[in-house]
Design a protein around this motif. Structure first.
Motif, short mmCIF file in Angstrom:
data_model
loop_
_atom_site.label_atom_id
_atom_site.label_comp_id
_atom_site.label_asym_id
_atom_site.label_seq_id
_atom_site.Cartn_x
_atom_site.Cartn_y
_atom_site.Cartn_z
N ASN A 1 24.58 97.94 66.76
CA ASN A 1 24.27 96.53 66.93
C ASN A 1 25.59 95.79 67.14
O ASN A 1 26.24 95.38 66.20
CB ASN A 1 23.53 95.98 65.71
N GLY A 2 25.99 95.69 68.40
CA GLY A 2 27.25 95.05 68.68
C GLY A 2 28.39 95.95 68.25
O GLY A 2 28.38 97.16 68.41
N ASP A 3 29.44 95.34 67.70
CA ASP A 3 30.61 96.09 67.24
C ASP A 3 30.50 96.49 65.78
O ASP A 3 31.37 97.17 65.26
CB ASP A 3 31.87 95.24 67.45
N LYS A 4 29.47 96.02 65.09
CA LYS A 4 29.33 96.31 63.66
C LYS A 4 28.67 97.66 63.46
O LYS A 4 27.67 97.96 64.09
CB LYS A 4 28.50 95.23 62.96
N THR A 5 29.22 98.43 62.61
CA THR A 5 28.64 99.74 62.28
C THR A 5 28.64 99.94 60.79
O THR A 5 29.47 99.40 60.08
CB THR A 5 29.44 100.88 62.94
N GLU B 1 14.48 106.61 60.70
CA GLU B 1 13.78 106.50 61.98
C GLU B 1 13.87 105.08 62.54
O GLU B 1 13.97 104.88 63.75
CB GLU B 1 12.32 106.91 61.82
N ASP B 2 13.84 104.10 61.66
CA ASP B 2 13.99 102.71 62.08
C ASP B 2 15.32 102.51 62.79
O ASP B 2 15.42 101.82 63.81
CB ASP B 2 13.88 101.80 60.86
N CYS B 3 16.37 103.12 62.26
CA CYS B 3 17.70 103.02 62.88
C CYS B 3 17.72 103.67 64.26
O CYS B 3 18.40 103.18 65.17
CB CYS B 3 18.74 103.68 61.99
N GLU B 4 17.01 104.79 64.40
CA GLU B 4 17.03 105.49 65.68
C GLU B 4 16.12 104.85 66.71
O GLU B 4 16.43 104.85 67.91
CB GLU B 4 16.62 106.96 65.48
N ARG B 5 15.01 104.29 66.29
CA ARG B 5 14.05 103.71 67.23
C ARG B 5 14.47 102.32 67.70
O ARG B 5 14.18 101.94 68.84
CB ARG B 5 12.66 103.61 66.57
N HIS B 6 15.12 101.55 66.85
CA HIS B 6 15.32 100.13 67.12
C HIS B 6 16.80 99.77 67.09
O HIS B 6 17.62 100.49 66.50
CB HIS B 6 14.53 99.29 66.10
N ASP B 7 17.09 98.66 67.73
CA ASP B 7 18.48 98.18 67.78
C ASP B 7 18.61 96.71 67.39
O ASP B 7 19.70 96.13 67.49
CB ASP B 7 19.06 98.38 69.17
N GLY B 8 17.54 96.08 66.95
CA GLY B 8 17.59 94.69 66.52
C GLY B 8 17.32 93.68 67.62
O GLY B 8 17.31 92.47 67.35
N SER B 9 17.11 94.14 68.84
CA SER B 9 16.82 93.22 69.93
C SER B 9 15.39 92.70 69.82
O SER B 9 14.61 93.15 68.98
CB SER B 9 17.01 93.94 71.28
N LYS B 10 15.06 91.78 70.72
CA LYS B 10 13.72 91.21 70.70
C LYS B 10 12.67 92.26 71.00
O LYS B 10 11.55 92.22 70.48
CB LYS B 10 13.64 90.07 71.71
N GLU B 11 13.04 93.23 71.86
CA GLU B 11 12.09 94.29 72.22
C GLU B 11 12.02 95.38 71.16
O GLU B 11 10.99 96.03 70.99
CB GLU B 11 12.48 94.92 73.56
N LYS B 12 13.15 95.59 70.46
CA LYS B 12 13.22 96.68 69.48
C LYS B 12 13.74 96.16 68.14
O LYS B 12 14.85 96.49 67.72
CB LYS B 12 14.13 97.80 69.98
N PRO B 13 12.97 95.36 67.45
CA PRO B 13 13.45 94.80 66.18
C PRO B 13 13.39 95.82 65.04
O PRO B 13 12.57 96.74 65.05
CB PRO B 13 12.48 93.65 65.92
N PHE B 14 14.30 95.65 64.06
CA PHE B 14 14.29 96.49 62.87
C PHE B 14 13.14 96.07 61.95
O PHE B 14 12.79 94.91 61.85
CB PHE B 14 15.60 96.35 62.10
N TYR B 15 12.59 97.07 61.24
CA TYR B 15 11.54 96.81 60.26
C TYR B 15 12.11 96.68 58.84
O TYR B 15 11.40 96.25 57.95
CB TYR B 15 10.50 97.95 60.28
N MET B 16 13.35 97.05 58.65
CA MET B 16 13.95 96.99 57.32
C MET B 16 14.15 95.55 56.89
O MET B 16 14.15 94.63 57.72
CB MET B 16 15.28 97.75 57.31
N GLY C 1 25.37 95.79 57.98
CA GLY C 1 26.00 95.13 59.12
C GLY C 1 25.10 95.06 60.33
O GLY C 1 25.58 95.07 61.47
N LYS C 2 23.79 94.99 60.13
CA LYS C 2 22.81 94.90 61.21
C LYS C 2 22.09 93.56 61.14
O LYS C 2 22.11 92.88 60.12
CB LYS C 2 21.78 96.04 61.10
#
Length: 713
Positions: free
Chosen positions: A6-10, A675-690, A699-700
């Protein structure tokens, strides 16, 4: 890129994903492809089919086979053989024509002692079954010391069945009809055990003269070793009677402590939702403080006893438990153990202090999940009752199988046990006046009974692990439906646990049977290794160092293998509950997912396990200390620690059951989080469920529009 970049944050715990196939089209690595985004995925899938049907059928056939074994065992076995002793003629005391004769009397119990006695081990391993002295069923054990040369009272005689009493006492004894002497005895496991061994016996011998047994004079050394045997047997019975009396006196308080431990465990888990961080750190410091104080107290007791003369304190083997507290070595050993445990805990906390913050948030997530479906906390009662019923069935069938053996009779020639085989008819004939007699030795089990016992033991392992697998899979399905619900208030299905149980029983019994079969195979191998070690020790021949080393290595290897397989199976059941795949596919997917995130698994998962263990210790320690102060002032108890130990052990069992559910929730959420980390990236199309707090720690973050939409819901 990171596994959920998610951007430069890891995340500091993330490792670069060189194994999966991301948006850049990289080929899958040795640990498979990363989970891809699926817009239709919303937790446990509904459209699924039966998995591992062949293994399900095999499991059903095996269960039917176990029922057949139970029927055969009930037909062949007789538990009375295990409860009541058997005399030299093969009669089971307390049954049949000897219904009023429950106790077994030994004509000369000293003949059961080993010929060469060198240590306490030799005495405590004496063979009551197979002892060559005549044994008869009697109504009561002898209550007086009596010797046939100093008395003409035939009423004191203990004789074999159908003995012609028209002879003189000397003839009856010389012909082997009756015992030459009796000692005051008590019934221990329906066997008459003398209670006057020691100075009383020596005084008796001074009056009667020397009594010989197997051609050996009863010396002071023989009496001394017999006294040890008597102390081990009789005092063990007295200890058991006192403990039972203490339990009867305090059973309602023990049950009350059992109920309190359930309430405390439940409250502890619920409170973790709001004050997980405070409780984790507080309980951690509390445990460290308790262990530190225990170390200090033990060492101070050791110093106090070291400054006084304790040489006059005689160690009483099993006869006075409180004598342990008067030994300075006891306190030194306890102090060292507590000190080592304290040092290990401190080092672990120092090494993992930076990871505990993330683990605390995972614990909060698990607490939120449990709070939304409290019924899952009481779900362990279902598999627990099933396991209890299974264990009762296992013990009952095994008792019948053990008592299915055939009586074995051997010849005794010139008062020496031989390998000659005789029959029950010969034993019943009891030909007096001859140098050869026939006597019952033991119940011998043939190879077919042994095979049935192994079959039954393996079935117990298999079904027990199946019940555990069912509980884990059912809980995983309920918790996964909570994690993958976008709105935790409205999107979680109603009665998620019931639906998950239904899915598991309808579609995945075969997969559960497959996974539990693997564990059962490892467990039966471990049992075989333990049996092999037992036989080597009992053979009388010391195995070679190489053999002992190999045996230890094999036991260690299969112990580690069982632990690993249980860990892998638990994650495989989570995959089965979510995706409905067969066991092998689910185990492979779970293993690859964990390996792609090995750093998180090695740190976060184990840290949460450690923190939950601290929680169990806290609940157990609190109840243990409270029960200690409650029962310590009771003057009506023989051993004040008896109810304390029972309450403490029961509390740990209850806490383990409650925290086991909590642990399953965290494991499920952790796997879903990966799996949430692998499936999604926080974008509008792929939001995190956590949760937002967990994203903040890692940092997400989700797209702002996504968060606003979620808050509006």
């Amino acid at each position: 890129m990171g596994c959920c970049g998610n951007g430069d944050k890891t995340d500091a715990l993330e490792m670069e994903d060189h194994n999966g196939e991301g948006d850049d089209g990289k080929p899958a690595g040795k640990y498979g492809k990363s989970k891809k985004y699926d817009p239709n995925f919303a937790g446990p899938i509904k459209n699924r089919s039966c998995t591992d049907v062949i293994c399900c059928l095999l499991f059903a056939v095996y269960v039917i086979g176990m029922l057949a074994v139970g029927f055969l065992a009930y037909t062949w076995g007789d538990p009375k053989k295990l409860l009541f002793p058997t005399d030299s003629h093969g009669n089971v005391c307390g049954t049949g024509s000897h219904a009023d004769q429950k106790y077994l009397f030994f004509f000369d119990l000293l003949e059961c002692l080993p010929t060469s006695v060198q240590s306490v081990t030799d005495v405590t391993s004496l063979s009551i079954t197979g002892c060559k002295t005549p044994q008869v069923c009697v109504k009561e054990c002898p209550t007086t010391n009596w010797y046939y040369k100093t008395s003409n009272d035939k009423s004191k005689l203990f004789c074999k069945d159908n003995t012609p009493m028209n002879q003189s006492i000397s003839d009856l004894v010389d012909n082997g009809h009756c015992a030459k002497y009796t000692l005051q005895s008590e019934a221990l496991a329906y066997r008459c055990v003398p209670t006057v061994i020691g100075e009383t016996l020596q005084s008796f011998l001074d009056t009667t003269g020397p009594i010989t047994t197997d051609g050996r004079n009863v010396t002071t050394e023989t009496i001394g070793w017999a006294r040890v045997a008597q102390a081990v047997l009789v005092n063990l019975q007295n200890l058991g009677e006192k403990l039972i009396a203490d339990v009867r006196e305090t059973w309602y308080w023990v049950l009350g402590g059992f109920g309190i431990s359930m309430v405390v465990s439940l409250l502890y888990i619920i409170m973790m939702r709001w004050v997980a961080g405070l409780m984790v750190w507080l309980t951690t410091y509390l445990v460290l403080t308790i262990i530190g104080y225990a170390t200090y107290y033990c060492l101070m007791e050791y110093k106090r006893l070291a400054d006084i003369d304790t040489s006059s304190i005689e160690f009483e083997f099993l006869s006075n438990v409180s004598s342990y507290a008067d030994k300075k070595e006891t306190w030194l050993a306890l102090g060292i153990i507590c000190g080592v445990v304290l040092l290990v805990l401190i080092l672990l906390l120092l090494a993992l202090r930076k990871r505990i913050v993330i683990a605390i948030q995972l614990i909060k997530e698990g607490s939120k999940c449990l709070s939304s479906m409290l019924s899952t906390l009481f779900f362990p009662l279902v598999p627990w009752l099933m396991q209890l019923i299974l264990f009762a069935w296992f013990v009952a069938v095994m008792v019948y199988l053990v008592t299915s053996g055939v009586a074995e009779y051997k010849e005794i020639k010139n008062n020496t046990l031989t390998e000659g085989i005789c029959s029950a008819i010969d034993a019943a004939a009891d030909e007096f006046g001859k140098n050869v007699t026939c006597s019952f030795q033991q119940y011998k089990t043939d190879d077919n009974i042994l095979r049935l016992q192994i079959f039954h033991l393996f079935g117990w392992f298999w079904i027990m692990n199946f019940i555990i697998a069912f509980g884990q899979c059912a809980l995983a399905g309920a918790y996964a439906s909570w994690y993958w619900a976008w709105d935790k208030k409205t999107d979680v299905p109603k009665l998620p646990l019931m639906y998950s149980m239904g899915r598991t029983l309808r579609y995945h019994c075969g997969s559960l049977a497959f996974g539990s079969l693997i564990i059962a195979i490892v467990q039966i191998i471990r049992a075989a290794l333990e049996y092999l070690e037992y036989k080597l020790k009992g053979s009388g021949k010391e195995p070679s160092p190489v053999a002992k080393y190999l045996l230890k290595c094999l036991k260690c290897f299969f112990w580690c293998l069982e632990k690993f397989l249980k860990f892998l199976n638990k994650n495989a059941y989570i995959e089965i509950a979510v995706y409905g795949k067969n066991f092998c596919t689910s185990a492979k997917n779970a293993f690859f997912l964990l390996m792609r995130n090995i750093l998180r698994v090695a740190v976060l998962d184990k840290v949460t396990d450690f923190l939950l263990f601290i929680g169990k210790l806290t609940v157990t320690g609190a109840m243990g200390v409270a029960s200690f102060y409650f029962f310590s002032n009771r003057d009506d108890l023989n051993y004040n620690l008896a109810p304390v130990i029972i309450v403490t052990v029961a509390t740990y069992a209850v806490a383990s059951a409650f925290f086991g559910v909590y642990e399953m929730a965290i494991n499920t959420i952790f796997l879903c989080f990966l799996e949430d980390c692998e499936r999604h990236d926080g974008s509008k199309e792929k939001p995190f469920y956590m949760s937002k707090k967990l994203m903040k720690i890692l940092g997400k973050k989700n797209d702002k529009a996504v968060e606003e939409s979620k808050n509006n819901n």
